[in-house]
Design a protein around this motif. Structure first.
Motif, PDB file in Angstrom:
ATOM      1  N   ALA A  77     -14.371   4.746 -16.264  1.00  0.00           N
ATOM      2  CA  ALA A  77     -13.366   5.810 -16.185  1.00  0.00           C
ATOM      3  C   ALA A  77     -12.236   5.281 -15.299  1.00  0.00           C
ATOM      4  O   ALA A  77     -12.432   4.332 -14.520  1.00  0.00           O
ATOM      5  CB  ALA A  77     -13.965   7.082 -15.600  1.00  0.00           C
ATOM      6  N   PRO A  78     -11.030   5.859 -15.413  1.00  0.00           N
ATOM      7  CA  PRO A  78      -9.920   5.391 -14.572  1.00  0.00           C
ATOM      8  C   PRO A  78     -10.285   5.417 -13.097  1.00  0.00           C
ATOM      9  O   PRO A  78     -10.959   6.329 -12.610  1.00  0.00           O
ATOM     10  CB  PRO A  78      -8.795   6.377 -14.909  1.00  0.00           C
ATOM     11  N   MET A  79      -9.815   4.402 -12.379  1.00  0.00           N
ATOM     12  CA  MET A  79     -10.108   4.270 -10.959  1.00  0.00           C
ATOM     13  C   MET A  79      -8.969   4.867 -10.147  1.00  0.00           C
ATOM     14  O   MET A  79      -7.807   4.472 -10.296  1.00  0.00           O
ATOM     15  CB  MET A  79     -10.311   2.795 -10.602  1.00  0.00           C
ATOM     16  N   THR A  80      -9.296   5.832  -9.290  1.00  0.00           N
ATOM     17  CA  THR A  80      -8.286   6.548  -8.502  1.00  0.00           C
ATOM     18  C   THR A  80      -8.581   6.442  -7.010  1.00  0.00           C
ATOM     19  O   THR A  80      -8.158   7.320  -6.239  1.00  0.00           O
ATOM     20  CB  THR A  80      -8.237   8.029  -8.923  1.00  0.00           C
ATOM     21  N   ASN A 106     -20.124  -6.958  -6.090  1.00  0.00           N
ATOM     22  CA  ASN A 106     -18.925  -6.118  -6.091  1.00  0.00           C
ATOM     23  C   ASN A 106     -19.297  -4.743  -6.629  1.00  0.00           C
ATOM     24  O   ASN A 106     -19.307  -4.524  -7.844  1.00  0.00           O
ATOM     25  CB  ASN A 106     -17.826  -6.752  -6.945  1.00  0.00           C
ATOM     26  N   PHE A 107     -19.611  -3.824  -5.739  1.00  0.00           N
ATOM     27  CA  PHE A 107     -19.993  -2.478  -6.146  1.00  0.00           C
ATOM     28  C   PHE A 107     -18.779  -1.641  -6.560  1.00  0.00           C
ATOM     29  O   PHE A 107     -18.942  -0.491  -6.975  1.00  0.00           O
ATOM     30  CB  PHE A 107     -20.728  -1.765  -5.012  1.00  0.00           C
ATOM     31  N   ASP A 108     -17.563  -2.211  -6.438  1.00  0.00           N
ATOM     32  CA  ASP A 108     -16.362  -1.465  -6.812  1.00  0.00           C
ATOM     33  C   ASP A 108     -15.817  -1.860  -8.178  1.00  0.00           C
ATOM     34  O   ASP A 108     -14.902  -1.217  -8.692  1.00  0.00           O
ATOM     35  CB  ASP A 108     -15.261  -1.645  -5.752  1.00  0.00           C
ATOM     36  N   ALA A 109     -16.346  -2.930  -8.806  1.00  0.00           N
ATOM     37  CA  ALA A 109     -15.834  -3.416 -10.090  1.00  0.00           C
ATOM     38  C   ALA A 109     -14.316  -3.628 -10.015  1.00  0.00           C
ATOM     39  O   ALA A 109     -13.579  -3.339 -10.962  1.00  0.00           O
ATOM     40  CB  ALA A 109     -16.188  -2.471 -11.228  1.00  0.00           C
ATOM     41  N   PHE A 110     -13.862  -4.181  -8.890  1.00  0.00           N
ATOM     42  CA  PHE A 110     -12.424  -4.333  -8.655  1.00  0.00           C
ATOM     43  C   PHE A 110     -12.205  -5.635  -7.897  1.00  0.00           C
ATOM     44  O   PHE A 110     -13.122  -6.176  -7.270  1.00  0.00           O
ATOM     45  CB  PHE A 110     -11.901  -3.134  -7.850  1.00  0.00           C
ATOM     46  N   ASP A 133     -14.063   5.766  -7.673  1.00  0.00           N
ATOM     47  CA  ASP A 133     -14.376   4.456  -8.266  1.00  0.00           C
ATOM     48  C   ASP A 133     -15.646   4.616  -9.103  1.00  0.00           C
ATOM     49  O   ASP A 133     -16.762   4.567  -8.584  1.00  0.00           O
ATOM     50  CB  ASP A 133     -14.570   3.433  -7.151  1.00  0.00           C
ATOM     51  N   HIS A 134     -15.474   4.808 -10.393  1.00  0.00           N
ATOM     52  CA  HIS A 134     -16.579   5.134 -11.287  1.00  0.00           C
ATOM     53  C   HIS A 134     -17.032   3.856 -12.000  1.00  0.00           C
ATOM     54  O   HIS A 134     -16.318   3.329 -12.856  1.00  0.00           O
ATOM     55  CB  HIS A 134     -16.156   6.195 -12.289  1.00  0.00           C
TER      56      HIS A 134
END
Length: 799
Positions: free
Chosen positions: A318-321, A395-399, A780-781
């Motif tokens: 999903a979009p990351m905000t 990387n638990f944020d996928a970013f 952060d989904h």
């Protein structure tokens, strides 16, 4: 069939042929091949009632029935490397040691699934994550995509990404327990079978569990010289090589040396096209069996593994905000992932900011088993010592920024010794009793990279040691009232003391610790609790058993070791959980119809279930992650397992698991409010009636057919596994949708089984699915995708 040829036709067309041949084989052969004649009935009244004659040794197999060739649940369709004869396609009995003596699995009054080592090889089952797709009611979830698995059986599980707490499902390798979760995802090679036991365990096992147990039974040294080598190549340049050599050193001493290496297989990529998911691990095992005399046997096991593989990558579903005023779109492909961290966190961990996520785990150990036979019983002593080391970066944020990155540096040691006495099977009363002791030490550093997160803007560094001492006494006895009626009773008393030492949870900004005072020198939690089992088994007719059981299981309490603003608060121990299990089942074998049908139903009364939740700091209102106890919950459901050979060489298997659970009494922290007097109060949400987090339905099935072509056997097979939606405790947005996976295989071998050529496929219809969804920071989904379609070719030889 069109979709199979249309998608990945070059890769999967042989597998489509396998599916076609398997489905059509019954029609082609039904008229030409008569049904097998029924087996002759045994005249022994105990055997007619479903009992076994006396057996000696751990893995005695009734070879007259090809006992090791078929599992209850999955048809075996590949020869073992050291086999000398083709497997019988007839539905056959299986001997297991789930209750600490060799016994027909159809005579055990509990729900058990058995997978042969050949089935694991044929299906390319490489680790515990793959195992869940082969048996009902088992779920294995990588925590946030990390290398640490969380096990659940019938919905009884424990989600925790930290290193120090015990699982609800016991993992055993040749009866040696492994209580360290991150070390349970080892390589699976040279295995005779895997036994999956559903329900609380304890009156027969060294450690107490509420969910169940998974037993790995290894292949043993042989009396004659044998050896084998298998080479495998698959999609994404994945390779696997394993082999063994076994035989006698003299008339009393035998050995077996086996090993495996896996390389390649990277299936994920980032926006620049760099790959992730490469496997690089190896393991070896040396077994030595010594017959000191006619009554004393010694078995030595020396083992080790070395893993330098990439970690899994997460994707944004999903979009990351998470960044103010910025929105990043969801990844267009599930196989897209991102990595990268801040320079500050990279320095703290000892990596480069662009280092790929990795999971480096080394294990090594030794076990010594001794068996002394007496005229009335066998005395068994099992000593074991294991060391484990983990260095993992995720990387638990996928970013590609330092929003939520983590690293683990963990060292663990486990020493255990079990002594038990097992009666012979020559009287109406059979029994086993023993004492178990274990000492576990663990040192852990858990680091978190939140430098680029606007919520935290700092990094976390958690350090602690833990010591666990466990001692228990256990026993179980079965009395044969008549050849048809048996009662079983068991009891266990366990004492455990768990010490948390030198816990610190520091925040680091610009290389400076900002809260050096935050720490706890010592916390202790201990318990002394009894557990037990009572069971009735009845054979109304030959080859049919009805059982009713009541069992109580306990799982250890522990400590929360997450980032915390207040260690004194977060380190308060959570309680042990307990489970009262009521189960009824029927195990039916119809030799004339070549059919086995097992049905079980259960109801669980769950007390103090351990749940990931939160508490809050009364000084500033800050929420703190914490594992808490849900006072009361329940589950109910059941399983159906069937294996049928309608015509010779054609075997169908089907299993289904169903489980429903909900909280009966539990309130979780939903927020914090500031009162008029500047004090803080928690806002609690009543979770009564909320569904427990697990799939309600699991389905598994397979079909295999063996063709005889001159001097060769050609086996074609297909299998599937379906999971219903996973319902998350964090809300429906994090539910994991249902998915179904299909596999297929073709195996060619000569009748003397000297070599084998096999082709296999997994997820052959290229289903796109996720295995877990979660968030580590708000906005952060993230999700971990399941693997796409894969295929492989395997060539094996033996002497």
């Amino acid at each position: 069939m069109g979709s199979c040829w249309k998608n990945n036709s070059l890769l999967l067309s042989p597998l489509c042929v396998s599916i076609y041949l398997t489905l059509m084989s019954s029609c082609l052969e039904a008229q030409a091949l008569p049904l097998m004649p029924p087996k002759s009935k045994n005249t022994n009244p105990l055997l007619q009632a479903g009992q076994l004659p006396e057996t000696r040794g751990r893995d005695t197999v009734d070879t007259s029935k090809n006992a090791a060739m078929l599992s209850l649940e999955v048809a075996t369709n590949q020869l073992p490397l050291d086999s000398k004869a083709a497997p019988s396609a007839e539905n056959s009995d299986l001997i297991v040691t789930a209750e600490r003596r060799s016994e027909n699995v159809q005579n055990i009054g509990s729900s058990i699934s058995v997978l042969s080592g050949d089935t694991l090889t044929t299906r390319n089952v490489n680790n515990v994550f793959d195992l869940q797709y082969q048996t009902p009611s088992l779920q294995v979830t990588p925590q946030f995509g990390s290398g640490q698995p969380a096990f659940a059986i019938r919905g009884v599980g424990f989600n925790d990404y930290s290193s120090n707490n015990a699982p609800t499902v016991g993992i055993y390798i040749d009866e040696v327990a492994n209580p360290v979760p991150f070390a349970t995802n080892g390589m699976m090679f040279d295995i005779q079978r895997v036994e999956v036991l559903r329900g609380p365990q304890g009156t027969l096992y060294g450690r107490n569990t509420t969910g169940g147990a998974i037993n790995y039974i290894l292949n043993k040294p042989t009396d004659t010289y044998k050896g084998g080598l298998s080479v495998q190549y698959g999609r994404f340049n994945a390779t696997k090589i394993d082999g063994y050599v076994s035989g006698p050193i003299n008339d009393r001493l035998r050995f077996r040396l086996s090993g495996q290496t896996e390389q390649g297989g990277a299936w994920q990529h980032n926006e620049q096209g760099a790959s992730l998911g490469r496997t690089n691990r190896s393991a070896a095992r040396f077994l030595l069996d010594y017959d000191a005399n006619d009554t004393l046997k010694l078995e030595l096991n020396i083992h080790g593994s070395h893993d330098r593989s990439d970690a899994n990558g997460l994707h944004l579903y999903a979009p990351m905000t998470a960044l103010p005023g910025q929105t990043y779109p969801a990844d267009q492909s599930r196989y897209m992932t991102h990595w990268g961290t801040s320079s500050a966190f990279a320095r703290e961990v000892g990596i480069h900011p662009n280092t790929k996520p990795f999971s480096h785990i080394d294990t090594g150990g030794v076990s010594l088993r001794s068996e002394q036979e007496f005229s009335f019983a066998t005395l068994t002593d099992i000593f074991s010592y294991d060391r484990m080391h983990r260095w993992e970066y995720d990387n638990f944020d996928a970013f590609n920024q330092g929003l939520a990155d983590v690293a683990f540096k963990t060292n663990a040691q486990v020493f255990a010794n079990e002594i038990r006495l097992t009666s012979n099977d020559t009287s109406r009363l059979t029994w086993v009793g023993g004492i178990y002791y274990a000492h576990q030490s663990l040192s852990d550093q858990y680091q978190s990279g939140f430098t680029d997160s606007p919520i935290y803007g700092t990094d976390g560094d958690v350090n602690y040691d833990q010591r666990v001492n466990t001692i228990s006494g256990f026993g179980q006895a079965t009395y044969h009232i008549t050849p048809q009626l048996r009662v079983t009773g068991g009891v266990r008393i366990e004492h455990e003391s768990r010490d948390l030492l030198n816990l610190t949870s520091h925040y680091i900004t610009n290389g400076v610790i900002t809260n050096p005072e935050n720490g706890v020198a010592h916390r202790n939690t201990s318990f002394t609790k009894p557990t037990g089992k009572f069971e009735i088994q009845y054979n109304p007719v030959s080859n049919d058993m009805i059982y009713v059981s009541f069992t109580r299981g306990v799982k250890s309490g522990g400590f929360t070791t997450y980032n915390s603003q207040n260690d004194a608060l977060s380190a308060e121990p959570f309680k042990p959980e307990s489970l009262l299990a009521y189960e009824i089942g029927n195990k039916l074998s119809l030799p004339e119809a070549h059919l086995k049908l097992n049905i079980s139903g259960f109801y669980y009364d769950y007390r103090n279930q351990q749940i990931q939740s939160a508490t809050f700091n009364t000084m500033n209102g800050g929420m703190i992650g914490q594992i808490v106890n849900a006072p009361r919950s329940h589950l109910y459901g059941g399983e159906v397992e069937a294996t049928w050979t309608p015509i010779p060489n054609f075997t169908l298997s089907q299993s289904a698991g169903w489980a429903v659970g909900a909280f009966d009494r539990f309130s979780s922290l939903g927020g914090v409010q500031k009162l008029a007097d500047n004090a803080y109060a928690g806002i609690y949400v009543n979770r009564k009636g909320d569904t427990l987090p697990f799939p309600k339905f699991t389905l598994n099935g397979s079909a295999s057919y063996r063709w005889t072509i001159g001097d060769f056997y050609l086996t074609t097979g297909m299998n599937y596994s379906r999971r219903s939606p996973y319902h998350s405790l964090f809300g429906s947005f994090y539910n994991v949708p249902a998915y179904t996976l299909w596999g297929a295989d073709i195996t060619l071998t000569p009748k003397d089984a000297r070599w084998t050529v096999a082709v296999f496929g997994k997820n052959i219809f290229n289903k796109r699915y996720d295995v877990t969804r979660n968030f580590f920071i708000s906005g952060d989904h993230v999700a971990l995708a399941g693997m796409p379609a894969t295929w492989g070719v395997r060539v094996s030889g033996s002497f």
